[in-house]
Design an enzyme around this catalytic site. Structure first.
Site, mmCIF file in Angstrom:
data_model
loop_
_atom_site.group_PDB
_atom_site.id
_atom_site.type_symbol
_atom_site.label_atom_id
_atom_site.label_comp_id
_atom_site.label_asym_id
_atom_site.label_seq_id
_atom_site.Cartn_x
_atom_site.Cartn_y
_atom_site.Cartn_z
ATOM 1 N N CYS A 1 0.834 -1.206 0.000
ATOM 2 C CA CYS A 1 0.000 0.000 0.000
ATOM 3 C C CYS A 1 0.864 1.248 0.000
ATOM 4 O O CYS A 1 0.876 1.989 0.989
ATOM 5 C CB CYS A 1 -0.881 0.033 1.241
ATOM 6 S SG CYS A 1 -2.193 -1.155 1.231
ATOM 7 N N VAL A 2 1.605 1.498 -1.037
ATOM 8 C CA VAL A 2 2.353 2.755 -1.127
ATOM 9 C C VAL A 2 2.240 3.309 -2.529
ATOM 10 O O VAL A 2 2.034 2.578 -3.458
ATOM 11 C CB VAL A 2 3.851 2.618 -0.759
ATOM 12 C CG1 VAL A 2 4.012 2.425 0.725
ATOM 13 C CG2 VAL A 2 4.501 1.539 -1.543
#
Lengths: 105, 433
Positions: A104-105
């Protein structure tokens, strides 16, 4: 392969704008990528962060923990988010020429 | 032997999810779309691009035309007349583009559908077909692989993880003024096992210290785990339910291993949906322990009088982004508002908000798929405009995936707002006894 143009130079990148070939990275590339993200001129702290990320990538093949970045550079955690508005991953790691980290980046 | 570049095996496995002759849910949703077009205006990707190819109805049409080709008389013998479509490489490529690349499975179209077709369910079935054919976008699959191979989706080594927890423990102890305050790790028999999104220890650890501070003030008996702390489960969104089962089962086993009473899922919409609401279906067993989101946990502390929030701490205008997986999919709508209204004087809703809220654009695994970055940022423009309209200085969202998308659109659309998780804003206002 997508490309981005910065100051008349063309770079092959992945869909997220991370350098396709991390080996062509150098200080000029870092400065250009930083400018692309709105960081007009990299200061000492920017460079210290980018160098430690780069060193970790070359030695271990991945981005360092934010903990390592703070320890090695002495830059305070909250200040890193201010120095790189896109954050340590999409901001600093991209300027350091790394591939996009998973997750999740 | 290949069929238009799909192997025979790929074709066979790709069609398997459509073979449920007795699956009345699947058959109903595959065969009910009346092409009214109302769904178009509900879809982030259509609204942001005005590309009719990206409307939800077209996505439904794509999967049901493949169904017709293999499961109806006219589709088999008169495919052209019945609008039936063969599953070949071109069809599969289009499915990848529409089901992974232009849908975040946010479910807004499903809510707006005039006859109740569960469109996001059909997209999930489409993703399952593609996963069966080994056609999951490489970047999404590599996130799943990292989780399976290393135990967390960012491949964080255990020593680094523990070192970061120690660091945040010092940060938290400093803030509460108690050198004994700690972040418990691998402690058996606690009331709560708490989980994290790996982006927290890797890049954004302040939310760990924030939640630890809340647990400390509430006097909670809790622990983190080293063996399994990752709340995410991207395999649920890639469509590979065998892999999703493997990941969910680890969390299940860790609950048993640590003999914890209840599981509190960290601020992650995907993870909460994939584990709490979906895993009992794909794992075919019910939970023997209570599962709740951290938002519900914090709201309970307030109701029980275990924490107090200072209304003088946050004085600027605050808005909230509702993560689709928590709100539309899971029905957690009031808890986050209940929390914020305790101490935020100047709270403003987005419009539309709540169950009708727009996705941030990065859901459904899109944030990890570099292939669709441009489309994702464009779709995020809708959210950017929603935020701008509120005039807020702080945007709170109880989802790390949404946080990352919001950070990006904040920079791209020059919003100049501060993005915070729920734990972070609560920890700022919490009264330390």
């Amino acid at each position: 392969m997508p490309t981005i143009q910065i100051d008349g130079r063309s770079f092959e990148v992945d869909g997220d704008g991370f350098l396709a070939d991390p080996t062509i990275w150098n200080d000029d590339v870092a400065q250009l990528f930083a400018r692309y993200d709105g960081i007009e001129s990299m200061n000492e702290k920017h460079w210290a962060i980018v160098r430690i990320i780069r060193k970790n990538f070359e030695e271990k093949g991945m981005a360092p923990m934010i903990r390592t970045i703070c320890q090695e550079t002495g830059v305070k955690l909250r200040e890193i988010y201010e120095l790189f508005p896109l954050g340590p991953a999409r901001g600093a790691c991209r300027v350091a020429g790394l591939p996009k980290p998973d997750g999740c980046v | 032997m290949t069929t238009d570049c799909l192997t025979v095996e790929q074709l066979k496995k790709g069609l398997e999810p459509l073979n449920g002759h007795g699956d009345s849910k699947l058959l109903t949703h595959l065969n009910s779309c009346v092409h009214c077009g109302l769904c178009a205006d509900s879809c982030l990707f259509y609204l942001a691009t005005c590309d009719p190819r990206l409307t939800p109805a077209r996505k439904v049409d794509l999967i049901s035309s493949v169904y017709k080709r293999y499961h109806t008389f006219t589709g088999k013998y008169l495919p052209v007349l019945s609008h039936a479509r063969k599953l070949d490489k071109a069809t599969a490529d289009e499915m990848v583009d529409l089901f992974y690349g232009s849908c975040s499975i946010c479910g807004r179209c499903t809510m707006h559908c005039s006859i109740g077709v569960d469109i996001s369910y059909l997209v999930s079935v489409g993703r399952k077909m593609l996963a069966n054919m080994d056609m999951v976008p490489a970047t999404l699959q590599s996130t799943v692989n990292a989780a399976i191979e290393t135990g967390n989706n960012m491949a964080i080594p255990t020593a680094d993880y523990l070192d970061t927890l120690k660091w945040m423990e010092e940060e938290m102890a400093d803030e509460v003024g108690d050198p004994e305050a700690c972040i418990p790790v691998d402690q058996p028999g606690k009331r709560i096992l708490y989980t994290l999104n790996p982006r927290e220890p890797k890049f954004y650890p302040l939310s760990i210290a924030a939640m630890a501070k809340i647990f400390y003030v509430a006097g909670e008996s809790w622990t983190l785990s080293t063996r399994m702390y990752d709340v995410t489960n991207y395999a649920f969104f890639s469509g590979n339910l065998d892999e999703a089962t493997l990941i969910a089962d680890r969390l299940w086993k860790e609950m048993e291993h640590l003999d914890a009473e209840s599981l509190v899922l960290g601020e992650c919409g995907h993870g909460t949906r994939a584990f709490r609401w979906e895993s009992p279906n794909y794992m075919e067993r019910g939970f023997p322990f209570p599962v709740m989101s951290s938002v519900e946990c914090i709201a309970n502390y307030i109701r029980e009088g275990r924490i107090r929030l200072d209304p003088e701490k946050i004085t600027v205008k605050v808005t909230m982004h509702d993560p689709c997986n928590l709100v539309r999919s899971g029905g957690i709508i009031r808890e986050q508002r209940f929390i914020l209204k305790q101490f935020v004087k100047n709270f403003v809703e987005m419009s539309p908000g709540g169950t009708d809220n727009h996705c941030c654009g990065g859901g459904g695994g899109l944030l990890s798929m570099s292939e669709y970055n441009d489309r994702r940022i464009k779709a995020g423009g809708i959210k950017a405009e929603q935020i701008r309209q509120t005039g807020a200085e702080i945007v709170v969202t109880p989802c790390h995936n949404c946080v990352d998308q919001l950070i990006q659109i904040n920079a791209y659309y020059k919003l100049g707002v501060k993005i915070m998780t729920m734990a972070e804003i609560v920890a700022e206002a919490i009264v330390v006894k």
